[in-house]
Design a protein around this motif. Structure first.
Motif, PDB file in Angstrom:
ATOM      1  N   PRO A  29       0.824  -1.222   0.000  1.00 48.79           N
ATOM      2  CA  PRO A  29       0.000   0.000   0.000  1.00 48.79           C
ATOM      3  C   PRO A  29       0.852   1.264   0.000  1.00 48.79           C
ATOM      4  O   PRO A  29       0.491   2.264  -0.619  1.00 48.79           O
ATOM      5  N   GLN A  30       2.018   1.220   0.676  1.00 47.38           N
ATOM      6  CA  GLN A  30       2.879   2.425   0.694  1.00 47.38           C
ATOM      7  C   GLN A  30       3.435   2.719  -0.688  1.00 47.38           C
ATOM      8  O   GLN A  30       3.507   3.857  -1.114  1.00 47.38           O
ATOM      9  N   ARG A  31       3.865   1.641  -1.380  1.00 51.83           N
ATOM     10  CA  ARG A  31       4.401   1.865  -2.720  1.00 51.83           C
ATOM     11  C   ARG A  31       3.311   2.441  -3.620  1.00 51.83           C
ATOM     12  O   ARG A  31       3.562   3.312  -4.465  1.00 51.83           O
ATOM     13  N   LEU A  32       2.095   1.952  -3.450  1.00 49.50           N
ATOM     14  CA  LEU A  32       0.960   2.436  -4.240  1.00 49.50           C
ATOM     15  C   LEU A  32       0.828   3.956  -4.116  1.00 49.50           C
ATOM     16  O   LEU A  32       0.651   4.672  -5.097  1.00 49.50           O
ATOM     17  N   ARG A  33       0.941   4.465  -2.903  1.00 52.80           N
ATOM     18  CA  ARG A  33       0.878   5.917  -2.656  1.00 52.80           C
ATOM     19  C   ARG A  33       1.988   6.637  -3.402  1.00 52.80           C
ATOM     20  O   ARG A  33       1.776   7.642  -4.061  1.00 52.80           O
ATOM     21  N   ARG A  34       3.206   6.080  -3.273  1.00 54.58           N
ATOM     22  CA  ARG A  34       4.367   6.737  -3.887  1.00 54.58           C
ATOM     23  C   ARG A  34       4.250   6.757  -5.400  1.00 54.58           C
ATOM     24  O   ARG A  34       4.475   7.759  -6.048  1.00 54.58           O
ATOM     25  N   GLU A  35       3.880   5.622  -5.999  1.00 54.18           N
ATOM     26  CA  GLU A  35       3.879   5.502  -7.456  1.00 54.18           C
ATOM     27  C   GLU A  35       2.780   6.350  -8.091  1.00 54.18           C
ATOM     28  O   GLU A  35       2.878   6.732  -9.247  1.00 54.18           O
ATOM     29  N   GLY A  36       1.724   6.601  -7.329  1.00 48.65           N
ATOM     30  CA  GLY A  36       0.615   7.377  -7.876  1.00 48.65           C
ATOM     31  C   GLY A  36       0.923   8.866  -7.932  1.00 48.65           C
ATOM     32  O   GLY A  36       0.179   9.636  -8.514  1.00 48.65           O
ATOM     33  N   SER A  37       2.029   9.273  -7.347  1.00 52.05           N
ATOM     34  CA  SER A  37       2.316  10.703  -7.291  1.00 52.05           C
ATOM     35  C   SER A  37       3.392  11.091  -8.293  1.00 52.05           C
ATOM     36  O   SER A  37       4.404  10.416  -8.416  1.00 52.05           O
ATOM     37  N   TYR A  38       3.132  12.158  -9.024  1.00 50.59           N
ATOM     38  CA  TYR A  38       4.141  12.645  -9.970  1.00 50.59           C
ATOM     39  C   TYR A  38       4.709  13.992  -9.512  1.00 50.59           C
ATOM     40  O   TYR A  38       5.417  14.644 -10.250  1.00 50.59           O
ATOM     41  N   TRP A  39       4.389  14.436  -8.314  1.00 48.60           N
ATOM     42  CA  TRP A  39       4.821  15.755  -7.870  1.00 48.60           C
ATOM     43  C   TRP A  39       6.342  15.891  -7.912  1.00 48.60           C
ATOM     44  O   TRP A  39       6.875  16.866  -8.417  1.00 48.60           O
ATOM     45  N   ARG A  40       7.028  14.902  -7.317  1.00 54.67           N
ATOM     46  CA  ARG A  40       8.504  14.990  -7.277  1.00 54.67           C
ATOM     47  C   ARG A  40       9.077  15.088  -8.678  1.00 54.67           C
ATOM     48  O   ARG A  40       9.943  15.905  -8.949  1.00 54.67           O
ATOM     49  N   ALA A  41       8.568  14.218  -9.558  1.00 49.87           N
ATOM     50  CA  ALA A  41       9.098  14.183 -10.932  1.00 49.87           C
ATOM     51  C   ALA A  41       8.891  15.532 -11.623  1.00 49.87           C
ATOM     52  O   ALA A  41       9.781  16.038 -12.308  1.00 49.87           O
TER      53      ALA A  41
END
Ligand SMILES: C[S@@+](CC[C@H](N)C(=O)[O-])C[C@H]1O[C@@H](n2cnc3c(N)ncnc32)[C@H](O)[C@@H]1O
Length: 352
Positions: A29-41
């Motif tokens: 579930p944590q990876r899911l949160r991270r991968e769904g975000s493009y803010w950093r990129a």
């Protein structure tokens, strides 16, 4: 961050979610949160795009100086620079920002130029839901045949990678004694140029689309290799390739075209070769299902958005086209470089 917030944050970070549960494989579930975000990129690619790290250089500068340099509002720059600081790319002290050691080493002077084509492709990705539901793809390859500035940025980024990859290729695929090389869809001609520099008897022809050919010519002129290299402007989707070459290189071209065009191109490459000649094919080669390597599977989605018919093809598929084109013996796939980010493989096919 306040100590209490920091403590609760690290407690969150250590949640058992991170440990993959049975059947979850690589996902949590944590990876899911991270991968769904493009803010950093987006924040990072914007900073590279505006050359923020070059502008900061070795000095500490504040948001007011940023406003003077780039325009906009001081508030906007403070928020943006704070985010880069939170990401660990800048350090902040008394309202002044400095490049981190990492940013100084890797994000300046074109070191992160590979972000720029991604930055440029942002709008294209917006069309993914529509593309999937309508099936409508671009009519021409983007950006190579549509946008000179973006095409140049992408070609420069490919050229940077090629300069790192070429020494490995040259070492393993010697062109000692070879007289002629045809580099099909050669971009700025980076690989042909590296081979010509290493083997002084070699002459090379770079095939490029009329829109890109002038850029390749400029690169060759700047390298003072015009006597042994020349650029031929052709549309490889329609025009036959010139003949009588000892070696033909097709690097990262197949994935930009449809299967029918590739079968035609490989037949044309076969006719281009002298008897006993070699074809060096470099591309992402997938498993039969199209799911491995993961990078190739993701790249195929990008190719849906950027080309009329391109995608990454399976090794079996490409080997079949080579046999149909007349090639007798195929060797490989070999690694194309020792670099971690190079997803490509090499196939060598001989004209018997
Ligand atoms: C991904 S780049 C590969 C460049 C280089 N071979 C490399 O490996 O770095 C694909 C190249 O194929 C060229 N290309 C695409 N469609 C073409 C066409 N129809 N005719 C000629 N060249 C084409 C593009 O201009 C671009 O330079």
């Amino acid at each position: 961050m306040k100590a209490s917030t920091a403590a609760s944050r690290s407690a969150l970070d250590a949640e058992p979610d991170e440990i993959p549960a049975a059947g979850y494989s690589r996902w949590s579930p944590q990876r899911l949160r991270r991968e769904g975000s493009y803010w950093r990129a987006r924040i990072l690619s914007t900073a590279v795009h505006i050359e923020l790290f070059d502008w900061l250089g070795e000095r500490a500068k504040g948001s007011r100086t940023a406003r003077r340099r780039f325009g906009g509002s001081q508030e906007g720059w403070k928020v943006f620079l704070d985010a880069l600081t939170a990401m660990g790319l800048l350090h902040k002290r008394a309202g002044q920002y400095r490049n981190s050691v990492f940013a100084l080493r890797h994000l300046r002077s074109g070191g992160a130029a590979f972000f720029l084509p991604e930055h440029d492709a942002w709008n294209a990705w917006r069309a993914l839901p529509e593309l999937l539901t309508t099936g409508k793809r671009p009519k021409t390859s983007r950006p190579f045949l549509t946008d000179r500035k973006r095409s140049e940025r992408l070609l420069r980024s490919l050229d940077r990678d090629a300069r790192k990859i070429a020494p490995y290729l040259i070492e393993r695929f010697s062109l000692e004694g070879t007289e002629s090389l045809l580099d099909v869809g050669g971009g700025l001609g980076s690989f042909a140029l590296a081979w010509c520099r290493r083997f002084t008897q070699l002459r090379a022809t770079v095939i490029e689309h009329p829109r890109v050919a002038p850029l390749a010519r400029r690169k060759i002129r700047n390298a003072h290799l015009e006597k042994r290299m020349h650029v031929l402007a052709l549309d490889i989707a329609k025009d036959p390739l010139p003949r009588r070459f000892d070696v033909v290189l097709i690097s990262n071209v197949l994935h930009g075209q449809g299967a029918r065009e590739n079968r035609r191109l490989l037949k044309s490459a076969y006719r281009s070769l002298n008897r006993g000649g070699r074809l060096i094919l470099r591309d992402v080669l997938m498993n039969r299902e199209g799911t491995d390597p993961e990078w190739g599977a993701l790249f195929s989605v990008s190719l849906l958005l950027h080309t009329p018919r391109g995608r990454c093809y399976a090794l079996d598929e490409v080997n079949r086209w080579l046999r149909q084109a007349g090639f007798s013996l195929t060797e490989g796939p070999f690694r194309s470089s020792p670099l971690f980010f190079d997803p490509d493989s090499i196939l060598i096919a001989r004209k018997g």
